[in-house]
Design an enzyme around this catalytic site. Structure first.
Site, PDB file in Angstrom:
ATOM      1  N   SER A 183      -3.570   1.492   9.317  1.00  0.00           N
ATOM      2  CA  SER A 183      -3.172   2.006   8.020  1.00  0.00           C
ATOM      3  C   SER A 183      -1.865   2.797   8.126  1.00  0.00           C
ATOM      4  O   SER A 183      -0.859   2.251   8.581  1.00  0.00           O
ATOM      5  CB  SER A 183      -4.308   2.840   7.432  1.00  0.00           C
ATOM      6  OG  SER A 183      -4.104   3.068   6.066  1.00  0.00           O
ATOM      7  N   ASP A 207      -3.918  -3.583   9.418  1.00  0.00           N
ATOM      8  CA  ASP A 207      -3.845  -3.430   7.974  1.00  0.00           C
ATOM      9  C   ASP A 207      -2.929  -2.260   7.594  1.00  0.00           C
ATOM     10  O   ASP A 207      -3.369  -1.269   6.981  1.00  0.00           O
ATOM     11  CB  ASP A 207      -5.235  -3.233   7.361  1.00  0.00           C
ATOM     12  CG  ASP A 207      -5.310  -3.797   5.936  1.00  0.00           C
ATOM     13  OD1 ASP A 207      -4.618  -4.792   5.649  1.00  0.00           O
ATOM     14  OD2 ASP A 207      -6.068  -3.246   5.111  1.00  0.00           O
ATOM     15  N   HIS A 272     -10.537  -2.813   4.605  1.00  0.00           N
ATOM     16  CA  HIS A 272      -9.483  -2.087   5.325  1.00  0.00           C
ATOM     17  C   HIS A 272      -9.905  -1.800   6.762  1.00  0.00           C
ATOM     18  O   HIS A 272      -9.108  -1.904   7.698  1.00  0.00           O
ATOM     19  CB  HIS A 272      -9.196  -0.790   4.574  1.00  0.00           C
ATOM     20  CG  HIS A 272      -7.893  -0.133   4.892  1.00  0.00           C
ATOM     21  ND1 HIS A 272      -6.706  -0.809   4.985  1.00  0.00           N
ATOM     22  CD2 HIS A 272      -7.595   1.188   5.131  1.00  0.00           C
ATOM     23  CE1 HIS A 272      -5.720   0.045   5.262  1.00  0.00           C
ATOM     24  NE2 HIS A 272      -6.237   1.254   5.353  1.00  0.00           N
TER      25      HIS A 272
END
Length: 339
Positions: A183, A207, A272
């Protein structure tokens, strides 16, 4: 699940993608649909925030970053290195500069105990004799998303400076270093890599966060120039994660949007998190995530790319022989790999 970036867009754009040699989704650059978002904090509170508000604190100092060293000889109790004091590594009886070093960087509202750190660290050390250094930037990551996002470049520079010092102090080359980031941590990895004097061997972006990042601006995000090789795994594109191709090779399990077994996944947290779950399985359990080079997930599903190049997604040593966009399907639960 603890520590996933829990944002859901208040305005959802359904613009179609344009498929070229690399994927590009127009909404990431051209549409201001990410201005207002519903933010869910670690405590469970919710509020709509304006991501273009001027009331954003973008302040980070080097002491906001702590490094936790794990090896096969200290799997559970880390050796702690505060901020940029590289000499503290030599105090540890476990650090071996002759071995490869993996850095793992968490995302928003997390710390060194995050699932990404725990799972990837355990997978790496179950199969490889390495130094694993978990990067904790929780003093900033625990703030609002806008504050954390605005500090990504600074945190990345601190981490990159630490790695430069490590290389100088212990005679380590870039080929001995790899970085994994989830992230916002993926973009921190990119910012770190951009200032490291000897390019690190590989960065694996899990991601990479989408809100407040764009395709055109590579100054604050992960891109292929940040390491000798950049692999990106997209699992919640257009929502929490970046959907456009930003690495040497980009992998789109289940199309890269919503992951199998995650249901509707309105807040995106399940999808995610799958990025690091897939990587941990590929490293630790030998999961074979075979992906196919293709122009789109639709073409992949319709078997228009059957004869194209194949590549395995995720590994301690990624497949550096390929460039492009790769697609695959996974099982809905662990083990996720279909072979």
């Amino acid at each position: 699940m603890k520590g996933v970036l829990c944002l859901v867009f208040a305005i959802v754009c359904c613009a179609s993608s344009t498929v070229a040699s690399r994927l590009y989704f127009a909404e990431e650059d051209d549409i201001d649909y990410k201005r207002f978002q519903l933010l869910k904090t670690k405590s469970g509170d919710e509020e709509v925030i304006d991501l273009l508000s001027d009331e954003v604190t973008a302040f980070a100092v080097v002491t906001d970053v702590t490094y936790y060293l794990y090896t096969k000889n200290n799997l559970e109790i880390p050796h702690t290195v505060k901020s940029s004091n590289i000499q503290e590594l030599s105090i540890s009886p476990h650090f071996d500069p002759a071995k490869k070093t993996f850095f793992i960087i968490h995302g928003w509202v997390d710390d060194y105990t995050a699932d990404v750190n725990r799972l990837v660290k355990a997978a790496l050390l179950s199969k490889h004799d390495l130094n694993v250094i978990v990067v904790d930037w929780s003093p900033v990551a625990s703030e609002s998303y806008t504050t954390a996002q605005n500090a990504v470049t600074a945190i990345g520079k601190f981490v990159g400076g630490f790695i430069n010092d490590m290389m100088t102090t212990y005679g380590i080359s870039g080929s001995q270093v790899a970085i994994v980031g989830h992230s916002l941590g993926a973009h921190i990895a990119g910012n770190a890599g951009s200032i490291i004097r000897s390019k690190v061997d590989q960065i694996i972006g899990l991601d990479p966060a989408a809100p407040m990042f764009t395709v055109d601006n590579t100054e604050n995000r992960l891109d292929p120039t940040d390491a000798q090789y950049v692999q990106v795994i997209h699992t919640n594109g257009r929502f929490l994660g970046f959907s456009s191709s930003i690495g040497h090779a980009d992998y789109y399990p289940n199309g890269g949007m919503i992951q199998a077994g995650c249901g509707i996944d309105l807040l995106g947290g399940c999808s995610h998190a799958r990025a690091f779950e897939y990587l941990a399985e590929a490293i630790g359990n030998g999961g074979k995530f075979t992906a196919t080079l293709c122009g789109s997930y639709s073409d992949y599903q319709n078997k228009k790319c059957t004869n194209n190049a194949k590549s395995n997604m995720g590994s301690a040593t990624v497949d550096k022989s390929v460039v492009g966009d790769f697609f695959l399907d996974t099982n809905s639960g662990a083990p996720f790999a279909q072979g």
